[in-house]
Design a protein around this motif. Structure first.
Motif, PDB file in Angstrom:
ATOM      1  N   GLU A 101       0.922  -1.263  -0.088  1.00 44.50           N
ATOM      2  CA  GLU A 101       0.090  -0.093  -0.044  1.00 44.50           C
ATOM      3  C   GLU A 101       0.846   1.232   0.034  1.00 44.50           C
ATOM      4  O   GLU A 101       1.724   1.344   0.912  1.00 44.50           O
ATOM      5  N   VAL A 102       0.725   1.987  -1.040  1.00 43.48           N
ATOM      6  CA  VAL A 102       1.317   3.409  -0.998  1.00 43.48           C
ATOM      7  C   VAL A 102       0.397   4.427  -0.767  1.00 43.48           C
ATOM      8  O   VAL A 102      -0.590   4.620  -1.302  1.00 43.48           O
ATOM      9  N   SER A 103       0.686   5.324   0.165  1.00 41.41           N
ATOM     10  CA  SER A 103      -0.006   6.412   0.692  1.00 41.41           C
ATOM     11  C   SER A 103       0.696   7.726   0.798  1.00 41.41           C
ATOM     12  O   SER A 103       1.894   7.589   1.043  1.00 41.41           O
ATOM     13  N   VAL A 104       0.161   8.852   0.297  1.00 39.58           N
ATOM     14  CA  VAL A 104       0.616  10.029   0.363  1.00 39.58           C
ATOM     15  C   VAL A 104      -0.207  10.742   0.862  1.00 39.58           C
ATOM     16  O   VAL A 104      -1.521  11.054   0.486  1.00 39.58           O
ATOM     17  N   GLY A 105       0.125  11.565   2.205  1.00 36.94           N
ATOM     18  CA  GLY A 105      -0.868  12.491   3.069  1.00 36.94           C
ATOM     19  C   GLY A 105      -0.284  13.839   2.797  1.00 36.94           C
ATOM     20  O   GLY A 105       0.845  14.094   2.752  1.00 36.94           O
ATOM     21  N   ASP A 106      -1.212  14.661   2.705  1.00 35.68           N
ATOM     22  CA  ASP A 106      -0.735  16.172   2.666  1.00 35.68           C
ATOM     23  C   ASP A 106      -1.720  17.002   3.413  1.00 35.68           C
ATOM     24  O   ASP A 106      -2.825  16.525   4.051  1.00 35.68           O
ATOM     25  N   SER A 107      -1.592  18.196   3.457  1.00 35.95           N
ATOM     26  CA  SER A 107      -2.243  19.190   4.039  1.00 35.95           C
ATOM     27  C   SER A 107      -3.730  19.870   3.403  1.00 35.95           C
ATOM     28  O   SER A 107      -4.266  20.681   4.125  1.00 35.95           O
ATOM     29  N   ASN A 108      -3.827  19.508   2.163  1.00 36.42           N
ATOM     30  CA  ASN A 108      -4.892  19.959   1.413  1.00 36.42           C
ATOM     31  C   ASN A 108      -5.934  18.979   1.631  1.00 36.42           C
ATOM     32  O   ASN A 108      -6.219  17.964   1.202  1.00 36.42           O
ATOM     33  N   PRO A 109      -7.188  19.604   2.241  1.00 42.13           N
ATOM     34  CA  PRO A 109      -8.297  18.844   2.375  1.00 42.13           C
ATOM     35  C   PRO A 109      -9.079  18.476   1.258  1.00 42.13           C
ATOM     36  O   PRO A 109     -10.085  17.561   1.029  1.00 42.13           O
ATOM     37  N   ILE A 131      -5.249   4.779 -11.212  1.00 48.78           N
ATOM     38  CA  ILE A 131      -6.500   3.899 -11.013  1.00 48.78           C
ATOM     39  C   ILE A 131      -6.559   2.745 -12.009  1.00 48.78           C
ATOM     40  O   ILE A 131      -6.929   1.736 -11.319  1.00 48.78           O
ATOM     41  N   ALA A 132      -5.714   2.977 -12.950  1.00 48.73           N
ATOM     42  CA  ALA A 132      -5.855   1.586 -13.940  1.00 48.73           C
ATOM     43  C   ALA A 132      -4.836   0.639 -13.517  1.00 48.73           C
ATOM     44  O   ALA A 132      -5.012  -0.644 -13.805  1.00 48.73           O
ATOM     45  N   LEU A 133      -3.773   1.087 -12.976  1.00 46.09           N
ATOM     46  CA  LEU A 133      -2.534  -0.032 -12.476  1.00 46.09           C
ATOM     47  C   LEU A 133      -2.906  -0.455 -11.086  1.00 46.09           C
ATOM     48  O   LEU A 133      -2.458  -1.869 -10.989  1.00 46.09           O
ATOM     49  N   ALA A 134      -3.662   0.081 -10.248  1.00 50.18           N
ATOM     50  CA  ALA A 134      -3.687  -0.388  -8.788  1.00 50.18           C
ATOM     51  C   ALA A 134      -4.583  -1.402  -8.760  1.00 50.18           C
ATOM     52  O   ALA A 134      -5.755  -1.428  -9.309  1.00 50.18           O
ATOM     53  N   LYS A 135      -4.557  -2.385  -7.736  1.00 52.40           N
ATOM     54  CA  LYS A 135      -5.740  -3.179  -7.304  1.00 52.40           C
ATOM     55  C   LYS A 135      -6.903  -2.339  -6.756  1.00 52.40           C
ATOM     56  O   LYS A 135      -8.017  -2.642  -6.855  1.00 52.40           O
ATOM     57  N   SER A 136      -6.590  -1.238  -6.028  1.00 53.05           N
ATOM     58  CA  SER A 136      -7.681  -0.484  -5.483  1.00 53.05           C
ATOM     59  C   SER A 136      -7.035   1.188  -5.191  1.00 53.05           C
ATOM     60  O   SER A 136      -5.699   1.089  -4.980  1.00 53.05           O
ATOM     61  N   PHE A 137      -7.577   1.785  -4.892  1.00 45.30           N
ATOM     62  CA  PHE A 137      -7.328   3.323  -4.854  1.00 45.30           C
ATOM     63  C   PHE A 137      -8.229   4.159  -4.003  1.00 45.30           C
ATOM     64  O   PHE A 137      -9.574   3.898  -4.078  1.00 45.30           O
ATOM     65  N   HIS A 138      -7.978   4.839  -2.932  1.00 45.09           N
ATOM     66  CA  HIS A 138      -8.635   5.335  -1.898  1.00 45.09           C
ATOM     67  C   HIS A 138      -8.597   6.866  -1.556  1.00 45.09           C
ATOM     68  O   HIS A 138      -7.173   6.962  -1.466  1.00 45.09           O
TER      69      HIS A 138
END
Length: 165
Positions: A101-109, A131-138
């Motif tokens: 799982e690759v996640s990037v969090g930032d300050s823009n809501p 979205i095309a390459l990942a098993k899921s995207f959230h």
């Protein structure tokens, strides 16, 4: 253990923190906080080191396709964080259920704009590619912004090119 260059921010390593670890003892997650002035290649280096250590320490089979997809996803998510959110961002990688799982969090809501497929549009295809390459995207709303997470299969065994259509 993973190390980052000092200018790449703070590195946190989770060595299971009391959770069951189906990959055995050792590294199952890593994250770093970037200030925004680093090169995007620094984030890709962190991801590559994480995958290399997952293979070396846990004997995981990670396909070449999975490594390349993770590099693309890291590049796209970090590029978006740098372009649309002020301040630092956090890159996190975690092994879970045969995926990274690759996640990037930032300050823009504000959630990112996920535009419909348009081969004539110049630019803004990053999330479409993820979205095309990942098993899921959230997209996860958080108290201080948002976190985008893509789950990438480690093995080609369950991935079919038609999944990316």
């Amino acid at each position: 253990m993973l190390k980052t260059r000092p200018e790449a921010g703070v590195m946190d390593v989770d060595e299971t923190a009391g959770r069951p670890d189906r990959f055995g003892p050792g590294l199952v997650a890593a994250s770093a906080v970037f200030q925004g002035s680093e090169k995007i290649a620094d984030a890709r280096r962190l991801a590559r080191s994480f995958l290399d250590e997952a293979q070396a320490l846990h004997g995981l089979q990670i396909s070449a396709r999975a490594v390349h997809v993770v590099m693309v996803v890291v590049s796209e998510l970090v590029t978006n964080a740098r372009a649309y959110a002020p301040g630092p961002y956090r890159l996190a990688l975690e092994l879970q259920d045969g995926c990274v799982e690759v996640s990037v969090g930032d300050s823009n809501p504000a959630p990112p704009a996920i535009l419909p497929h348009d081969p004539l549009r110049i630019g803004q295809h990053g999330l479409e590619i993820i979205i095309a390459l990942a098993k899921s995207f959230h997209i996860h709303q958080e108290a201080m912004g948002k976190r985008l997470t893509a789950s990438i299969l480690l093995s080609d065994r369950h991935w079919r090119p038609s999944d990316a259509d």
